[in-house]
Design a protein around this motif. Structure first.
Motif, PDB file in Angstrom:
ATOM      1  N   ILE A 195     -19.551 -60.133  19.528  1.00  0.00           N
ATOM      2  CA  ILE A 195     -18.464 -60.102  18.550  1.00  0.00           C
ATOM      3  C   ILE A 195     -17.681 -58.824  18.801  1.00  0.00           C
ATOM      4  CG2 ILE A 195     -17.857 -60.204  16.104  1.00  0.00           C
ATOM      5  CD1 ILE A 195     -20.799 -61.019  15.560  1.00  0.00           C
ATOM      6  N   THR A 196     -16.372 -58.919  18.777  1.00  0.00           N
ATOM      7  CA  THR A 196     -15.596 -57.697  19.011  1.00  0.00           C
ATOM      8  C   THR A 196     -14.234 -57.777  18.346  1.00  0.00           C
ATOM      9  OG1 THR A 196     -15.012 -56.081  20.724  1.00  0.00           O
ATOM     10  CG2 THR A 196     -14.456 -58.377  21.190  1.00  0.00           C
ATOM     11  N   ASP A 197     -13.691 -56.618  18.029  1.00  0.00           N
ATOM     12  CA  ASP A 197     -12.311 -56.459  17.544  1.00  0.00           C
ATOM     13  C   ASP A 197     -11.989 -57.414  16.398  1.00  0.00           C
ATOM     14  OD1 ASP A 197     -10.687 -54.542  19.606  1.00  0.00           O
ATOM     15  OD2 ASP A 197     -12.359 -55.544  20.580  1.00  0.00           O
ATOM     16  N   ILE A 198     -12.698 -57.199  15.290  1.00  0.00           N
ATOM     17  CA  ILE A 198     -12.450 -57.987  14.082  1.00  0.00           C
ATOM     18  C   ILE A 198     -11.112 -57.610  13.473  1.00  0.00           C
ATOM     19  CG2 ILE A 198     -13.226 -58.367  11.703  1.00  0.00           C
ATOM     20  CD1 ILE A 198     -16.091 -58.062  12.720  1.00  0.00           C
ATOM     21  N   HIS A 199     -10.875 -56.325  13.298  1.00  0.00           N
ATOM     22  CA  HIS A 199      -9.636 -55.802  12.699  1.00  0.00           C
ATOM     23  C   HIS A 199      -9.336 -56.486  11.364  1.00  0.00           C
ATOM     24  CE1 HIS A 199      -8.541 -53.171  16.005  1.00  0.00           C
ATOM     25  NE2 HIS A 199      -8.756 -54.148  16.866  1.00  0.00           N
ATOM     26  N   TYR A 200     -10.283 -56.370  10.463  1.00  0.00           N
ATOM     27  CA  TYR A 200     -10.116 -56.913   9.111  1.00  0.00           C
ATOM     28  C   TYR A 200      -9.050 -56.123   8.358  1.00  0.00           C
ATOM     29  CZ  TYR A 200     -11.145 -56.721   4.089  1.00  0.00           C
ATOM     30  OH  TYR A 200     -11.037 -56.683   2.714  1.00  0.00           O
ATOM     31  N   ASP A 201      -8.082 -56.842   7.782  1.00  0.00           N
ATOM     32  CA  ASP A 201      -6.998 -56.192   7.036  1.00  0.00           C
ATOM     33  C   ASP A 201      -7.135 -56.499   5.552  1.00  0.00           C
ATOM     34  OD1 ASP A 201      -4.721 -55.083   6.029  1.00  0.00           O
ATOM     35  OD2 ASP A 201      -3.341 -56.052   7.430  1.00  0.00           O
ATOM     36  N   PRO A 202      -7.595 -55.531   4.759  1.00  0.00           N
ATOM     37  CA  PRO A 202      -7.750 -55.777   3.317  1.00  0.00           C
ATOM     38  C   PRO A 202      -6.431 -56.032   2.604  1.00  0.00           C
ATOM     39  CG  PRO A 202      -8.183 -53.459   3.852  1.00  0.00           C
ATOM     40  CD  PRO A 202      -8.036 -54.181   5.162  1.00  0.00           C
ATOM     41  N   PRO A 244      -7.438 -61.829   7.329  1.00  0.00           N
ATOM     42  CA  PRO A 244      -7.929 -61.652   5.959  1.00  0.00           C
ATOM     43  C   PRO A 244      -9.450 -61.798   5.925  1.00  0.00           C
ATOM     44  CG  PRO A 244      -7.059 -63.863   6.232  1.00  0.00           C
ATOM     45  CD  PRO A 244      -6.788 -63.140   7.523  1.00  0.00           C
ATOM     46  N   TRP A 245     -10.042 -61.442   4.788  1.00  0.00           N
ATOM     47  CA  TRP A 245     -11.493 -61.461   4.664  1.00  0.00           C
ATOM     48  C   TRP A 245     -12.081 -62.853   4.861  1.00  0.00           C
ATOM     49  CZ3 TRP A 245     -15.308 -58.629   5.584  1.00  0.00           C
ATOM     50  CH2 TRP A 245     -16.585 -58.872   5.045  1.00  0.00           C
ATOM     51  N   HIS A 246     -11.421 -63.878   4.318  1.00  0.00           N
ATOM     52  CA  HIS A 246     -11.986 -65.219   4.436  1.00  0.00           C
ATOM     53  C   HIS A 246     -12.040 -65.679   5.894  1.00  0.00           C
ATOM     54  CE1 HIS A 246      -7.617 -65.913   3.523  1.00  0.00           C
ATOM     55  NE2 HIS A 246      -7.714 -66.745   4.549  1.00  0.00           N
ATOM     56  N   SER A 247     -11.188 -65.159   6.755  1.00  0.00           N
ATOM     57  CA  SER A 247     -11.252 -65.499   8.186  1.00  0.00           C
ATOM     58  C   SER A 247     -12.433 -64.811   8.861  1.00  0.00           C
ATOM     59  CB  SER A 247      -9.948 -65.101   8.884  1.00  0.00           C
ATOM     60  OG  SER A 247      -8.868 -65.872   8.418  1.00  0.00           O
ATOM     61  N   VAL A 248     -12.692 -63.578   8.451  1.00  0.00           N
ATOM     62  CA  VAL A 248     -13.853 -62.852   8.986  1.00  0.00           C
ATOM     63  C   VAL A 248     -15.134 -63.590   8.606  1.00  0.00           C
ATOM     64  CG1 VAL A 248     -15.163 -60.702   8.942  1.00  0.00           C
ATOM     65  CG2 VAL A 248     -12.656 -60.638   8.868  1.00  0.00           C
ATOM     66  N   ARG A 281      -9.917 -42.058   4.999  1.00  0.00           N
ATOM     67  CA  ARG A 281     -11.354 -42.019   5.219  1.00  0.00           C
ATOM     68  C   ARG A 281     -12.054 -42.970   4.235  1.00  0.00           C
ATOM     69  NH1 ARG A 281     -14.415 -36.288   5.819  1.00  0.00           N
ATOM     70  NH2 ARG A 281     -12.746 -36.120   7.392  1.00  0.00           N
ATOM     71  N   GLU A 282     -11.580 -42.979   2.994  1.00  0.00           N
ATOM     72  CA  GLU A 282     -12.195 -43.833   1.978  1.00  0.00           C
ATOM     73  C   GLU A 282     -11.975 -45.309   2.292  1.00  0.00           C
ATOM     74  OE1 GLU A 282     -11.635 -39.858   0.815  1.00  0.00           O
ATOM     75  OE2 GLU A 282     -10.069 -41.314   1.379  1.00  0.00           O
ATOM     76  N   GLY A 283     -10.759 -45.666   2.714  1.00  0.00           N
ATOM     77  CA  GLY A 283     -10.464 -47.056   3.035  1.00  0.00           C
ATOM     78  C   GLY A 283     -11.244 -47.550   4.244  1.00  0.00           C
ATOM     79  N   ASN A 284     -11.336 -46.706   5.292  1.00  0.00           N
ATOM     80  CA  ASN A 284     -12.104 -47.081   6.473  1.00  0.00           C
ATOM     81  C   ASN A 284     -13.580 -47.257   6.134  1.00  0.00           C
ATOM     82  OD1 ASN A 284      -9.662 -46.729   7.736  1.00  0.00           O
ATOM     83  ND2 ASN A 284     -10.459 -45.473   9.400  1.00  0.00           N
ATOM     84  N   THR A 285     -14.104 -46.351   5.314  1.00  0.00           N
ATOM     85  CA  THR A 285     -15.508 -46.447   4.906  1.00  0.00           C
ATOM     86  C   THR A 285     -15.769 -47.767   4.180  1.00  0.00           C
ATOM     87  OG1 THR A 285     -15.760 -44.051   4.724  1.00  0.00           O
ATOM     88  CG2 THR A 285     -17.304 -45.412   3.481  1.00  0.00           C
ATOM     89  N   LYS A 286     -14.897 -48.112   3.268  1.00  0.00           N
ATOM     90  CA  LYS A 286     -15.062 -49.349   2.502  1.00  0.00           C
ATOM     91  C   LYS A 286     -15.058 -50.577   3.413  1.00  0.00           C
ATOM     92  CE  LYS A 286     -13.159 -51.803  -1.506  1.00  0.00           C
ATOM     93  NZ  LYS A 286     -12.105 -51.790  -2.574  1.00  0.00           N
ATOM     94  N   SER A 287     -14.143 -50.615   4.385  1.00  0.00           N
ATOM     95  CA  SER A 287     -14.070 -51.762   5.296  1.00  0.00           C
ATOM     96  C   SER A 287     -15.281 -51.826   6.218  1.00  0.00           C
ATOM     97  CB  SER A 287     -12.789 -51.694   6.135  1.00  0.00           C
ATOM     98  OG  SER A 287     -11.652 -51.990   5.341  1.00  0.00           O
ATOM     99  N   LEU A 288     -15.731 -50.675   6.715  1.00  0.00           N
ATOM    100  CA  LEU A 288     -16.895 -50.651   7.593  1.00  0.00           C
ATOM    101  C   LEU A 288     -18.145 -51.136   6.859  1.00  0.00           C
ATOM    102  CD1 LEU A 288     -16.163 -47.254   9.354  1.00  0.00           C
ATOM    103  CD2 LEU A 288     -16.315 -49.458  10.520  1.00  0.00           C
ATOM    104  N   VAL A 289     -18.369 -50.628   5.667  1.00  0.00           N
ATOM    105  CA  VAL A 289     -19.533 -51.054   4.885  1.00  0.00           C
ATOM    106  C   VAL A 289     -19.459 -52.546   4.566  1.00  0.00           C
ATOM    107  CG1 VAL A 289     -20.698 -50.796   2.656  1.00  0.00           C
ATOM    108  CG2 VAL A 289     -19.931 -48.765   3.902  1.00  0.00           C
ATOM    109  N   LYS A 290     -18.292 -53.015   4.190  1.00  0.00           N
ATOM    110  CA  LYS A 290     -18.117 -54.420   3.829  1.00  0.00           C
ATOM    111  C   LYS A 290     -18.422 -55.338   5.012  1.00  0.00           C
ATOM    112  CE  LYS A 290     -14.737 -57.495   1.612  1.00  0.00           C
ATOM    113  NZ  LYS A 290     -13.399 -57.561   0.965  1.00  0.00           N
ATOM    114  N   ASN A 291     -17.922 -55.004   6.183  1.00  0.00           N
ATOM    115  CA  ASN A 291     -18.125 -55.848   7.362  1.00  0.00           C
ATOM    116  C   ASN A 291     -19.563 -55.810   7.862  1.00  0.00           C
ATOM    117  OD1 ASN A 291     -15.460 -57.059   8.882  1.00  0.00           O
ATOM    118  ND2 ASN A 291     -14.952 -55.377   7.509  1.00  0.00           N
TER     119      ASN A 291
END
Length: 613
Positions: A195-202, A244-248, A281-291
Motif C-alpha cells: 500500500i502506498t501514497d494514500i494522501h487522505y484529505d480530511p 476522502p476518508w470513505h475512499s481510504v 503538526r496537529e493536523g498531520n498527527t491526527k491524519s497519521l493516527v487515524k490512518n
C-alpha cells in the motif's frame, strides 16, 4: 510526489521568478544585477519603480504553467530559471544578513509570489510562513551558504552552477568479494501486499470545486470562485485532488476481503494530503493516527512494515538532522509519534525505536534468513532544505545501511529494502543517489527486491552493474498510489514471493476505474485485477535475465512498450488521451534504467541499442 507544490517551496529560498510564456528573456548578469537592485530599492522604500513594475509584468507566468515541474526544463528556459534563482536567493540572504526583519522578508516574497502569478496569495502566504523558521535558521547558522549552494541543489539536473563542494562526499563500502549465498526455491509462497501514497484529505468535499487554481482541489472552502463546472467526484477526482476518508476505508476493506491470505504488508509512505500550504503538526498527527489505527483495525494481527513519506513532516519535505534540538525545527515529534504507533501496534519490535528516533529508519528480521530494511530516503529530496545545511549522509543513514547489509550477508539473510523515493528520481540529490547505488552494487546478491512509492505511477526500476552495463543485478518495484493525484486511477499491488529465497515471482496490480466509480456513488468501486506482471509481459519468470530481455526489447520499440505505457498511467483516460510518439515512449525506458539521479550512462546505453536495432 512533487510536481508543482515542490517547486512552489522554492519561493521560500528564492527561486520565485520565471520567464514569461515563451521564456525568451535573456537573463544576463546585468539583468540579474538590475533585478537585485530593484528588489532592494522596493524593500527599502516600499515603492515599486516603473522599471520594477515592467520586470514583474514581463515575468508573470500564465496560470497553466503553475503545475509544471520547472526544474525539468532545459535549454534557454532552464538557464533563465537558474539565473533568476541565483539573483533572488542572493537578495534574500543579503536581506537577512543585513538585519532586515523577518516579517519584511516574508512579505516581500509573498508579494512577489502573488504578483508573478505563481500561486494565489493564500497559498504563497502559507508556504512562505511555514518554511521561514527553517530557512532563517540555516542562513543564521552557516555564514558560508550562498546562492550557488542553493541553486546548485535545486537545479542539479540543469547544471545551474558547478556542483558545490559541500555536496560531495562518500561512505565506506566493504571491498571484499561478495559472499555467495545459495538458497533453493521453496514450494511455498508468501503473499505481500504493498500500500502506498494514500494522501487522505480530511477537507475533501464531494461535489466541490475540482477546477481550482491552487495546488490541490476538491477541498472545502474552494467554491468561492463560482461558475466552475468541474465537480469533485464522490470517490475521488483526477483533477489534482486527493481522496476522502470513505475512499481510504473502501480500499483497505477491499484488500482485506479480497486477499484473506496476506502474510505481510508493506506501507511505503505518504498518508498526508497535498494541501502543503495549510498543514500543521496537529493536523498531520491526527491524519497519521487515524490512518494507522484503521490499518490496525482492518488487518488485525497481520504484520505491517511502514515507512515515512515526504509529506508526513510539517512543513512538508523537511527532515531535520538529529542534532537539531529546537522543538519548532526538529522532526523528532514525527519520529516519536511513528515509533510509538508502530511499536505499540506490535508491527515493530522495541529494538527499532533507536534508529526511528534518530532518522526514521529501522531494520528487523520477521523470520530466520529474511531481513527487512526500511529507510528514510526522503532526506535526499532536493526540497529538503536541511540538505543545504548538512548534506553529508544525513544522520549516517547510508553508512548504517551498508553496515546492516554487511551483517545480513554474514548471517546468510535475504533482504527487502523499503524506501519512499525511487533512487533514480531526478529530485533525489545526486551524491546521495550515487552512494545508494554503490551500496546496491555491492550487496545486490542478497537484496532480492526493493519497494518504492512517491511517483504514484505503476512502474519499476532495474539496476545494472556499475562495471558491466549488460548485467542486470537488482530491481525496485513501485506500488503506485491510492490517491488519483494527479490523473491516475487508484491501485495497490500484491507480490507473490518465494518463502525461502524471498524473490518476487509475480505481481498482481489491483485498481478501479475512477470515472466509472463516480458515475454510481451509491455503489462501492469495482476493484479488479488489472494484470499479472508475468502474463502481461509474456515472461517465464521475473529473473534478472527475463527482466533484462524485457527492457532491451522495449528499447527496440517492442509492442510491450505501449502496454507498459498504459499500465504506467494505470489506464487513466486523461493521461492516455495525450499524444506520445516513439521518442516519448522511449523516454519511459530511460526512466526504468535510471537508478542514480546524476548518472545517465544506462539511459545512453539503451538509446544506442535502439539506434542499432
Amino acid at each position: 510526489m512533487y510536481k508543482m507544490y515542490g517547486i512552489l517551496l522554492l519561493l521560500t529560498f528564492g527561486s520565485i521568478i520565471v520567464p514569461h510564456h515563451g521564456m525568451n528573456i535573456s537573463a544576463s548578469e546585468s539583468m540579474v544585477t538590475t533585478f537585485i537592485n530593484e528588489i532592494s530599492e522596493w524593500v527599502a522604500s516600499g515603492v515599486m519603480s516603473q522599471k520594477f513594475t515592467n520586470i514583474i509584468g514581463d515575468l508573470a507566468i500564465p496560470t497553466e504553467m503553475q503545475r509544471i515541474d520547472w526544474t525539468k526544463l532545459n535549454g534557454s528556459k532552464a538557464s533563465g530559471f537558474c539565473t533568476i534563482c541565483k539573483s533572488i536567493t542572493k537578495t534574500i540572504i543579503n536581506l537577512r544578513r543585513t538585519g532586515t526583519p523577518i516579517k519584511i522578508i516574508q512579505q516581500t516574497v509573498i508579494k512577489l509570489c502573488t504578483r508573478l502569478n505563481l500561486q494565489t496569495e493564500a497559498v504563497c502566504r502559507g508556504v512562505v510562513n511555514l518554511n521561514t523558521p527553517v530557512i532563517v535558521y540555516i542562513i543564521d547558522n552557516d555564514i558560508t551558504i550562498n546562492e550557488y549552494d542553493v541553486c546548485g541543489l535545486l537545479f542539479q539536473d540543469q547544471m545551474c552552477v558547478s556542483s558545490p563542494l559541500r555536496y560531495e562526499w562518500s561512505i565506506n563500502i566493504n571491498a571484499r568479494r561478495p559472499k555467495i549465498i545459495n538458497k533453493q526455491p521453496s514450494k511455498k509462497n508468501l503473499k505481500i501486499l504493498q500500500i502506498t501514497d494514500i494522501h487522505y484529505d480530511p477537507l475533501y468535499e464531494p461535489g466541490g470545486n475540482a477546477g481550482c487554481n491552487e495546488p490541490t482541489c476538491c477541498r472545502r472552502g474552494q467554491n468561492q470562485t463560482g461558475g466552475n463546472t468541474l465537480q469533485a467526484g464522490y470517490w475521488g477526482d483526477f483533477n489534482n485532488c486527493d481522496v476522502p476518508w470513505h475512499s481510504v476505508v473502501d480500499a483497505l476493506d477491499h484488500m482485506k476481503e479480497q486477499h484473506k491470505d496476506i502474510n505481510l504488508i508493506y506501507f511505503t509512505g505518504d498518508v498526508i494530503d497535498h494541501g502543503v500550504w495549510e498543514t500543521s503538526r496537529e493536523g498531520n498527527t491526527k491524519s497519521l493516527v487515524k490512518n494507522f489505527n484503521k490499518m490496525k483495525d482492518i488487518f488485525g494481527n497481520t504484520p505491517i512494515y511502514p515507512i515515512v513519506g515526504n509529506h508526513e513532516p510539517n512543513p512538508v519535505n523537511l527532515f531535520a538532522p538529529s542534532d537539531i534540538k529546537d522543538d519548532q525545527l526538529s522532526t523528532r515529534w514525527l519520529y516519536q509519534l511513528l515509533a510509538d504507533l508502530w511499536i505499540n501496534y506490535g508491527w515493530l519490535p522495541e529494538s527499532t525505536r533507536e534508529t526511528i528516533l534518530r532518522g526514521g529508519f529501522y531494520t528487523l528480521s520477521p523470520q530466520k534468513g529474511f531481513r527487512i530494511i526500511a529507510i528514510n530516503n526522503n532526506v535526499c529530496y532536493v526540497y529538503n532544505w536541511w540538505l543545504i545545511y548538512k548534506p553529508n549522509d544525513p544522520d549516517g543513514q547510508l553508512q548504517w545501511l551498508e553496515d546492516t547489509l554487511l551483517k545480513a550477508e554474514k548471517d546468510n539473510e535475504s533482504v527487502h529494502i523499503l524506501g519512499h523515493i525511487p533512487s533514480g528520481d531526478s529530485t533525489c540529490q545526486h551524491t546521495w543517489s550515487r552512494e545508494y547505488r554503490r551500496i546496491i552494487n555491492r550487496f545486490s546478491h542478497i537484496i532480492t527486491a526493493q519497494f518504492n512509492g512517491h511517483t504514484h505511477n505503476d512502474e519499476f526500476n532495474v539496476f545494472y552493474d556499475l562495471f558491466d552495463k549488460t548485467k542486470l543485478i537488482n530491481v525496485a518495484w513501485n506500488g503506485g498510489s491510492i490517491t488519483p493525484y494527479a490523473y491516475l486511477n487508484p491501485n495497490y499491488k500484491i507480490y507473490i514471493v518465494d518463502n525461502n529465497t524471498y524473490v518476487v515471482e509475480d505481481i498482481e496490480t489491483w485498481m478501479y476505474n475512477l470515472t466509472n466509480a463516480n458515475e454510481t456513488p451509491e455503489k462501492r468501486p469495482l476493484w479488479f485485477n488489472s494484470y499479472s506482471f508475468k502474463k502481461e509481459y509474456n515472461l517465464s519468470d521475473l529473473s534478472s535475465g527475463s527482466l533484462n530481455k524485457m527492457v532491451v526489447d522495449m528499447a527496440k520499440d517492442s509492442p510491450i512498450l505501449e502496454v507498459y505505457y498504459k499500465n504506467f498511467f494505470k489506464h487513466a483516460a486523461p493521461e492516455l488521451e495525450k499524444e506520445c510518439d516513439k521518442s516519448c515512449l522511449l523516454s519511459y525506458v530511460c526512466r526504468i534504467v535510471t537508478t542514480s539521479s546524476g548518472n545517465m550512462n544506462d539511459c545512453e546505453y539503451f538509446q544506442i541499442i535502439n539506434s542499432l536495432k
